[in-house]
Write a protein that holds these residues in place. Sequence first.
Motif, short mmCIF file in Angstrom:
data_model
loop_
_atom_site.label_atom_id
_atom_site.label_comp_id
_atom_site.label_asym_id
_atom_site.label_seq_id
_atom_site.Cartn_x
_atom_site.Cartn_y
_atom_site.Cartn_z
N SER A 92 42.25 127.14 13.32
CA SER A 92 41.98 127.20 11.90
C SER A 92 40.71 128.01 11.68
O SER A 92 39.88 128.13 12.57
CB SER A 92 41.77 125.76 11.41
N ASN A 100 45.00 133.12 4.41
CA ASN A 100 46.17 132.26 4.26
C ASN A 100 45.76 130.80 4.07
O ASN A 100 46.35 130.06 3.29
CB ASN A 100 47.10 132.40 5.47
N GLU A 101 44.71 130.38 4.79
CA GLU A 101 44.26 128.99 4.65
C GLU A 101 43.58 128.77 3.31
O GLU A 101 43.71 127.70 2.69
CB GLU A 101 43.32 128.63 5.81
N GLU A 126 46.35 128.37 0.92
CA GLU A 126 46.98 127.06 1.15
C GLU A 126 46.14 125.96 0.51
O GLU A 126 46.67 125.08 -0.17
CB GLU A 126 47.02 126.87 2.66
N ASP A 127 44.83 126.04 0.67
CA ASP A 127 43.96 124.99 0.12
C ASP A 127 43.91 125.06 -1.40
O ASP A 127 43.86 124.02 -2.07
CB ASP A 127 42.55 125.10 0.72
N GLU A 137 46.42 126.00 -3.23
CA GLU A 137 47.71 125.45 -3.68
C GLU A 137 47.72 123.93 -3.62
O GLU A 137 48.23 123.27 -4.51
CB GLU A 137 48.85 126.03 -2.81
N GLU A 138 47.08 123.39 -2.58
CA GLU A 138 47.00 121.92 -2.47
C GLU A 138 46.26 121.33 -3.66
O GLU A 138 46.62 120.30 -4.19
CB GLU A 138 46.27 121.55 -1.18
#
Length: 492
Positions: free
Chosen positions: A448, A481-482, A485-486, A488-489
């Motif tokens: 990560s 990308n992370e 992703e975060d 979107e969460e």
Amino acid sequence: MTIKSEGNKTQQVKVSASPLTFLQLARETPTKRIADERKIDFKEIYDDSDDTQLANQSSRCLDCGNPYCEWKCPLHNYIPNWLSLVSKDRLDDAAELMYQTNPLPEICGRVCPQDRLCEQACTINTGFGAVTIGMIEKNITDRALAKKWRPNIPTIKANAKRVAIIGAGPAGIACADQLARNGIRAVVYDRYPEIGGLLTFGIPGFKLEKHVMRKRKEFLQDIGVEFKLNTDVGVDITFQEIQETYDSVFLAMGTYKSVKTDLPGFDSGKLINALDYLIGNINHQEQFAMTQFPEINLNGKEVVVLGGGDTAMDCVRTAVRQGAKSVSCIYRRDEDSMPGSPREVQNAKEEGVDFHFLLAPAALNLNDDKSVKSLSVYKTELVINKDTGASKLQQVKDSGFEIKADAVITAFGFKASPANWFNKANVETDKNGLVKMKASENDSLEYSQRTSAHGIYAGGDMVRGADLVVTAIAEGIQAANEIIEDFEELTE
Ligand SMILES: Cc1cc2nc3c(=O)[nH]c(=O)nc-3n(C[C@H](O)[C@H](O)[C@H](O)COP(=O)(O)OP(=O)(O)OC[C@H]3O[C@@H](n4cnc5c(N)ncnc54)[C@H](O)[C@@H]3O)c2cc1C
Ligand code: SF4
């Protein structure tokens, strides 16, 4: 199939591709300028490929079904697929496909050590010579950018999330590009006057001409990336201000602490630091007016460079171009153990650099007027432990001697250079100063780019230690990308 041969320039005639083309068609790299001609300037040493060469060389791909090249490439580029497009003259489609996995294909094509990565893994490398993957990647993307090709990506909305990126090197640029492709606003800060990090302020023009980076900058700006240059975070703006302004931050600040040894005379202030030397030369060549990096001109000097990596190779070849009287490279291990690309060592040899392997420095000796007089060295040998098979480097007894030198450059590598604001920002580092990545919450995640601090991500050399352009790019993409992703969460 007709193949014309002209000295070392073959394959003037376009061949029709078949899976066994490599049996008839030899590997051919673009023409390399002869050493006497190239060593008097800082221009790139390879010519561009013409249409025929691109079609022929790409048609050598066997399409082996198990593309080791793709696995060995840290970006897992779709190599056989774009080679197939190039062999069919579908150059624009190939450029589009290259960009899907790599935001800087024209850079990787120039500076990746393909002989240790994709091309080394190519199935036909042994016995036939690998497909010229790097050269094809460079030429196709250069052509696309020359035509002002731009990808079809969503425009960034006015109320989009905003991400600050600290560092405009390959990791920072890759992250910004990936965010922009996803409609997220990226603002990249760098303390230097131009983007690129070590691509601009490190790697010399003979490997990567600086207009290439400027063209990429135009591309990035066109897709919505914003740059705030000449801005040192922690000096010109506080990290706290950045955190307050943006939704997330990506740290991509590289490693800049030169490794030092405490041999006699090495603390005299007379050694030349490799990066100061290279940046000083680029600053002079490109007229950046960075007063902290004056030109160090070694014209007429007897130059010794200590080290065996990419940085050492760039120093020896820069000294040759400055008109040094002689240039030697001293490396304590054997040639096979050199960490840099064998291709660059070969280029340096052709340009007249003398290599001394299994030799280590012992002391720097000065004249009465404090100028550099010579370097004391000793021979080394690799001793293999019969039981464990491990090899150890040791000094050969009574092997010391002196090498005359009036300029000595040290290129021993780089250590982490964590910023003094990391503690306050809760960004943890390991014992070597490299930024620690947060342990993954579910063990399925292999790695990560999230740091110990919420909303702060990191990647590239400041996480891995001094490494490669392509691995820094891979981490920049992963971080983006992370971040997405975060975000979107948060909105779920
Ligand atoms: C001389 C040399 C030659 C090399 N040759 C090759 C090669 O041929 N092939 C290869 O693959 N790799 C090569 N490398 C390695 C490669 O360049 C690096 O691994 C890569 O650039 C790392 O990318 P990065 O984005 O992590 O960091 P960098 O490229 O170092 O970029 C970091 C950026 O962060 C900025 N920055 C740092 N702190 C701050 C701050 N506080 N505020 C604002 N900005 C900040 C810096 O100014 C810099 O622009 C070479 C390295 C050197 C030194
Ligand atoms: S990015 Fe580097 S390793 Fe990957 S295909 Fe291109 S040259 Fe090879």
